[in-house]
Design a protein around this motif. Structure first.
Motif: not given
Length: 119
Positions: A4-10, A12-23
Motif C-alpha cells: 500500500k505504501i509503495a502503491l501510494t508512492f508510485v 503520487a509520483s505519477l500525479a506529480a509527473a503529469s503536472a509537469f507534462a504540459e509545456t
C-alpha cells in the motif's frame, strides 16, 4: 502494508509527473520592434543630453506641476470624501457602505464602479 505504501508512492509520483507534462505558454514568434537599433540609440542619446535622470534619488517629479485648484477647494473635497474613504478602507473593504448606497439606474451593460466615478 508495504504494498500500500509503495502503491501510494508510485501514484503520487505519477500525479506529480503529469503536472509537469504540459509545456508552458511560450511565445515562439520572434520579437519585432517598431524602431531600429539606431533609432533607439539616438533616442537614448537625446535623453542623456537633457541631463534628467528620472531614476535618481534627487529627481523631483513635481518640479513643473501647477495646480488648477486652490488649497481650500482641495481641503473641502478631502473633508467631503473622508467618510467614503474610511468606509472603503474598512475591514469589509466597503461592502456594507456600497450596499447601503442607492446605485444609479443605467440602461444597458455597466461595469462595476463607484457611484459618480468617471467612466
Amino acid at each position: 502494508m508495504n504494498r500500500k505504501i509503495a502503491l501510494t508512492f508510485v501514484l503520487a509520483s505519477l500525479a506529480a509527473a503529469s503536472a509537469f507534462a504540459e509545456t508552458p505558454m511560450v511565445d515562439t514568434k520572434p520579437f519585432k520592434g517598431a524602431m531600429t537599433r539606431e533609432q533607439v540609440r539616438s533616442e537614448l542619446q537625446q535623453h542623456r543630453k537633457t541631463g534628467v535622470d528620472v531614476y535618481a534619488d534627487g529627481y523631483n517629479q513635481l518640479t513643473d506641476f501647477r495646480s488648477t485648484r486652490t488649497r481650500a477647494e482641495v481641503k473641502a473635497e478631502f473633508l467631503a470624501s473622508r467618510d467614503m474613504v474610511s468606509a472603503l478602507n474598512s475591514e469589509d473593504s466597503g461592502s456594507h457602505y456600497l450596499a447601503r448606497r442607492e446605485m444609479p439606474r443605467t440602461v444597458g451593460r455597466q461595469l462595476a464602479s463607484l457611484p459618480g466615478a468617471a467612466e
